[in-house]
Write a protein that holds these residues in place. Structure first.
Motif, PDB file in Angstrom:
ATOM      1  N   SER A  17     -16.888  -8.001  50.106  1.00 50.77           N
ATOM      2  CA  SER A  17     -17.972  -8.266  49.088  1.00 50.77           C
ATOM      3  C   SER A  17     -18.327  -7.291  48.352  1.00 50.77           C
ATOM      4  O   SER A  17     -18.081  -6.007  48.654  1.00 50.77           O
ATOM      5  CB  SER A  17     -18.972  -8.946  49.772  1.00 50.77           C
ATOM      6  N   GLU A  19     -21.434  -6.148  48.214  1.00 53.31           N
ATOM      7  CA  GLU A  19     -22.267  -5.679  49.322  1.00 53.31           C
ATOM      8  C   GLU A  19     -21.555  -4.392  50.080  1.00 53.31           C
ATOM      9  O   GLU A  19     -22.026  -3.512  50.386  1.00 53.31           O
ATOM     10  CB  GLU A  19     -23.074  -6.601  50.125  1.00 53.31           C
ATOM     11  N   GLU A  20     -20.465  -4.829  50.485  1.00 51.78           N
ATOM     12  CA  GLU A  20     -19.560  -3.825  51.404  1.00 51.78           C
ATOM     13  C   GLU A  20     -19.175  -2.605  50.555  1.00 51.78           C
ATOM     14  O   GLU A  20     -19.094  -1.610  50.874  1.00 51.78           O
ATOM     15  CB  GLU A  20     -18.382  -4.726  52.050  1.00 51.78           C
ATOM     16  N   GLN A  22     -20.657  -1.534  47.794  1.00 51.71           N
ATOM     17  CA  GLN A  22     -21.664  -0.646  47.571  1.00 51.71           C
ATOM     18  C   GLN A  22     -22.047   0.443  49.155  1.00 51.71           C
ATOM     19  O   GLN A  22     -22.164   1.326  48.804  1.00 51.71           O
ATOM     20  CB  GLN A  22     -23.065  -1.431  47.282  1.00 51.71           C
ATOM     21  N   GLU A  23     -22.055  -0.367  50.016  1.00 51.04           N
ATOM     22  CA  GLU A  23     -22.121   0.356  51.443  1.00 51.04           C
ATOM     23  C   GLU A  23     -21.131   1.490  51.443  1.00 51.04           C
ATOM     24  O   GLU A  23     -21.358   2.667  51.919  1.00 51.04           O
ATOM     25  CB  GLU A  23     -22.208  -0.589  52.546  1.00 51.04           C
ATOM     26  N   PRO A  86     -25.668  -8.330  44.095  1.00 51.64           N
ATOM     27  CA  PRO A  86     -26.804  -8.886  45.209  1.00 51.64           C
ATOM     28  C   PRO A  86     -28.113  -9.123  44.689  1.00 51.64           C
ATOM     29  O   PRO A  86     -28.565  -8.500  43.426  1.00 51.64           O
ATOM     30  CB  PRO A  86     -26.791  -7.800  46.183  1.00 51.64           C
TER      31      PRO A  86
END
Length: 281
Positions: A17, A19-20, A22-23, A86
């Motif tokens: 995703s 989010e992943e 971005q991390e 997000p």
């Protein structure tokens, strides 16, 4: 086919995703991502149900645990990748540019905490600024004048020591603790003095025990040294040595010397010195 993952162009990692991604970017500083039709693996260990995202991860799991059976459930969990930011990040962006959001309405009101006014007046009378005195009382729990002064001494070099403390207006911190009465202060001071006196007495007793142990040790060492010296002198006298006038030195009279013994000892010593292994054995 729509993309089912994001692939890092720097290291090749597959991510499920945004989010992943971005991390991953925060951890690695990688910034080159692209959609990929290659799904992120979902290899589930049949023994402990641990999911593994790659063959390498499953191999490491096998090496650590000895589990060798995995079920490929990749297609059960795969879904098209969503490139929408997000919601939390979008809200932050809106608040930054001011286009939306209710940041002002959600801000928590901060107020000066309540402190014991009597002690505050005493601290101000001692020359402490009101902000510093208030801060000291707040962080020492309104316990006493002594506690507040101790806090000031310990924190006098803090950069914010003269800033008025603030707490949320709706915080349920409760009323400040009441100050001790003069009689209670006297009792407390007496308790502190008594505690300090007992501690000092215990320390003095401990030091005296240590000194006594040291005196005993030194005495034993002196007695042992004297015993050894007397024993050596007795042995020398038994061997024929005699004391010279004054008793400071011992000598062996010539008539008591056995030449055969001296020669034998010299021969043995010379043989040992000439031995190539002398000093090694």
């Amino acid at each position: 086919m729509a993309g089912v993952s994001l692939k890092c162009g720097d290291c090749g990692a597959l991510l499920k995703s945004v989010e992943e991604a971005q991390e991953h970017a925060e951890l690695t500083s990688h910034s080159n991502f692209a959609e990929s039709t290659e799904a992120v693996l979902n290899l589930v260990c049949t023994t402990c149900s641990k999911p593994c995202r790659s063959k390498t991860e499953s191999d490491l799991h096998t090496k650590r645990t000895g589990h060798t059976e995995f079920v490929d459930k990749t297609m059960e969990t795969v879904k098209p990748i969503s490139l929408e930011a997000p919601k939390a990040a979008a809200m932050e962006i809106d608040n930054i540019d001011g286009s939306s959001g209710s940041g002002d309405a959600s801000e928590v009101e901060m107020v000066v905490p309540g402190v014991d006014k009597n002690i505050l007046e005493e601290l101000e009378g001692m020359g402490f600024p009101k902000a510093r005195a208030t801060r000291a009382l707040h962080y020492s729990g309104n316990a006493s004048l002594e506690a507040a002064v101790n806090w000031v001494v310990e924190h006098e070099n803090d950069p914010d020591v003269d800033e008025m403390p603030k707490v949320p207006a709706n915080s349920n911190s409760g009323p400040p603790k009441p100050a001790l009465t003069p009689e209670e202060v006297k009792i407390k001071a007496q308790e502190l003095r008594e505690r300090a006196r007992k501690k000092k007495e215990e320390e003095e007793k401990r030091m005296e025990r240590e000194r006594e142990k040291e005196r005993i040790r030194i005495g034993k060492e002196l007695l042992e040294a004297k015993r050894i010296e007397e024993d050596n002198e007795r042995k020398r006298l038994l061997c024929g040595f005699e004391k010279m006038e004054g008793g400071e030195f011992l000598f062996l009279p010539r008539d008591k010397i056995d030449p055969a013994v001296i020669n034998s000892a010299g021969t043995e010593l010379n043989s040992a010195i000439n031995n190539p292994f002398f000093g090694v054995l």
